[in-house]
Motif scaffolding. Structure first.
Motif, short mmCIF file in Angstrom:
data_model
loop_
_atom_site.label_atom_id
_atom_site.label_comp_id
_atom_site.label_asym_id
_atom_site.label_seq_id
_atom_site.Cartn_x
_atom_site.Cartn_y
_atom_site.Cartn_z
N PRO A 1 -4.68 3.72 -4.77
CA PRO A 1 -4.50 2.75 -3.68
C PRO A 1 -5.00 1.36 -4.08
CG PRO A 1 -5.49 4.76 -2.84
CD PRO A 1 -5.46 4.88 -4.35
N PRO A 2 -4.21 0.32 -3.86
CA PRO A 2 -4.65 -1.03 -4.22
C PRO A 2 -5.61 -1.57 -3.16
CG PRO A 2 -2.53 -1.14 -3.12
CD PRO A 2 -2.88 0.32 -3.23
N ARG A 3 -6.31 -2.62 -3.51
CA ARG A 3 -7.15 -3.33 -2.55
C ARG A 3 -6.44 -4.65 -2.25
NH1 ARG A 3 -11.84 -6.30 -3.63
NH2 ARG A 3 -12.96 -6.49 -1.69
N VAL A 4 -6.05 -4.87 -1.01
CA VAL A 4 -5.34 -6.10 -0.66
C VAL A 4 -6.23 -6.94 0.24
CG1 VAL A 4 -3.20 -7.07 0.26
CG2 VAL A 4 -3.19 -4.76 -0.70
N PHE A 5 -6.40 -8.21 -0.10
CA PHE A 5 -7.22 -9.08 0.75
C PHE A 5 -6.68 -10.50 0.71
CE2 PHE A 5 -9.25 -8.87 -3.41
CZ PHE A 5 -9.47 -10.20 -3.70
N GLU A 6 -7.17 -11.32 1.64
CA GLU A 6 -6.69 -12.68 1.73
C GLU A 6 -7.55 -13.60 0.87
OE1 GLU A 6 -6.73 -14.24 5.73
OE2 GLU A 6 -6.42 -16.25 4.90
N THR B 1 0.83 -1.21 0.00
CA THR B 1 0.00 0.00 0.00
C THR B 1 0.87 1.26 0.00
OG1 THR B 1 -1.61 -1.27 1.25
CG2 THR B 1 -1.95 1.11 1.18
N GLU B 2 1.93 1.24 0.82
CA GLU B 2 2.82 2.40 0.89
C GLU B 2 3.60 2.59 -0.41
OE1 GLU B 2 3.40 2.44 5.75
OE2 GLU B 2 5.11 1.84 4.48
#
Ligand code: ADP
Ligand code: MG
Length: 381
Positions: free
Chosen positions: A365-370, A355-356
């Motif tokens: 901004p990306p979307r990060v998920f599991e 993200t940084e």
């Protein structure tokens, strides 16, 4: 309100059932499907959920909670491929068309759906939509079709009715994946094997980074890679690149004088080999061992197939700098998503680092998920 309650509020009566079908992410094996090679998708926890009832008057009414606009009304016997059936509604309508075109006695239906699969992120929100429709109609019209048959009909809907030239991986993954497994799919005969991929038991996580850069597969790059692979197969005297053994690759490359075709062939043949290596590692219980294979796969997509983009390269590089065991772009490329295999304890650090890095580069901004390996399509109510 549940999807069933929304259906009731919308149509004035209760649905006959509720079905769910997941999106998917491909672990390894990219642009190998149309070369009759191997892919390894897993189902996401994110699903398209549809409340459906059968209608015997031939009317098809379609509604999505996620799209502004009225209920789309179509006559099942008047569906025509590539006619504009109302944008998104072409996916479920295409499934009705494909079932009918294959001779199955499907009439109308009322359908209301809601999906948590991100759209256009290379995570197959379209296949989730098709497969959930196919599964519901299979039950409501008592067609007795297998998941494999439903996946093929859903693919036909997307290819011929909607007009997107996708392979069958997405629909097979949405239909047939199992929790805690990754699907090893042979794209020649559609043979499948459920390979153990219980990340939680190994203290691992698979992160998906949705770059929010939207790909446009139709824009010619996909067709160009596909044509290049076909040219390579012709030059090597095989019907599909799947028939070039990895051990024969150096010889095969020497026979190709077009530099671009040589790169495409090297990607496809080596990615098929990477799928085999990942299967062997997972069968041996060495889940961490697949990390470097994923990273190698990314380099091949970036440098040989050349379908990556700055955002995907940054996602992979930042994840690795922050301690990921391996990472690669996934899907059609030019945007969409990347996957990163991480120690469970490092998941937050990697998420923050990616993200940084995006912020520092001035990217959206990306979307990060599991992505916990989840189960395929099923009835839920
Ligand atoms: P992907 O399959 O990678 O998400 P596609 O472009 O193949 O991307 O499919 C996205 C399309 O699928 C959307 O533009 C829309 O038409 C349809 N779709 C996906 N999810 C929904 C939804 N929840 N409601 C309505 N349409 C949807
Ligand atoms: Mg799609």
């Amino acid at each position: 309100m549940s999807v069933a309650d929304e259906f009731t509020a919308l149509y004035g009566y209760a649905p006959q059932g509720v079905w769910a079908a997941p999106g998917r992410v491909n672990l390894i094996g990219e642009y190998t499907d149309f070369n009759e090679g191997f892919v390894m998708p897993l189902a996401l926890p994110h699903t398209a959920v549809a409340a459906v009832a059968r209608r015997d008057d031939g009317l098809l009414r379609l509604h999505s909670a996620d799209v502004e606009g009225p209920v789309v009304e179509l006559a099942a016997d008047a569906l025509r491929p590539l006619s504009d059936s109302g944008g998104w509604a072409a996916y479920p309508a295409g499934v009705v068309w494909a079932l009918r075109a294959a001779g199955h006695p499907v009439g109308g239906a009322d359908l209301h759906l809601s999906s948590t699969v991100p759209t256009g992120a290379g995570l197959s929100s379209s296949a989730a939509l098709e497969v959930v429709t196919a599964l519901a109609l299979n039950e409501l019209y008592e067609l007795g079709l297998t998941k494999r048959e439903l996946a093929l009909l859903a693919q036909r809907a997307e290819n011929a009715f909607v007009g997107v030239p996708c392979g069958v991986m997405d629909q097979m993954a949405s239909a047939a994946c199992e929790a805690g497994r990754v699907l090893h799919l042979d794209c020649r005969d559609l043979g499948v094997r459920q390979v153990p991929f219980d990340l939680a038991a190994h203290g691992l996580r698979l992160l998906v980074v949705d770059t929010r850069v939207r790909h446009e597969l139709g824009d010619g790059a996909y067709a160009e890679r596909r044509a290049g692979c076909e040219a390579g197969a012709r030059a090597l005297g095989v019907t599909h690149l799947r028939d070039v053994l990895y051990a024969e690759l150096p010889d095969a490359l020497r026979q190709l004088d077009d530099e671009r075709v040589r790169r495409y062939v090297r990607h496809v043949v080596s990615d098929d080999h990477r799928v085999a290596r990942v299967v062997a590692l997972l069968d041996a219980g060495d889940v961490r061992g697949i990390g470097p294979v994923l990273t190698e796969g990314h380099a091949s997509l970036r440098d040989d197939l050349r379908i990556s983009c700055p955002e995907l390269n940054l996602a992979v590089a930042a994840a690795e700098r922050a301690g990921a065991l391996g990472a690669r772009m996934t899907g059609g490329g030019f945007g969409g998503s990347a996957v990163a295999l991480v120690e469970a304890a490092d998941a937050d650090t990697v998420t923050k680092a990616v993200t940084e890095a995006f912020a520092a580069a001035g990217f959206t901004p990306p979307r990060v998920f599991e992505a916990e390996p989840s189960r395929g399509a099923r009835r839920v109510a």
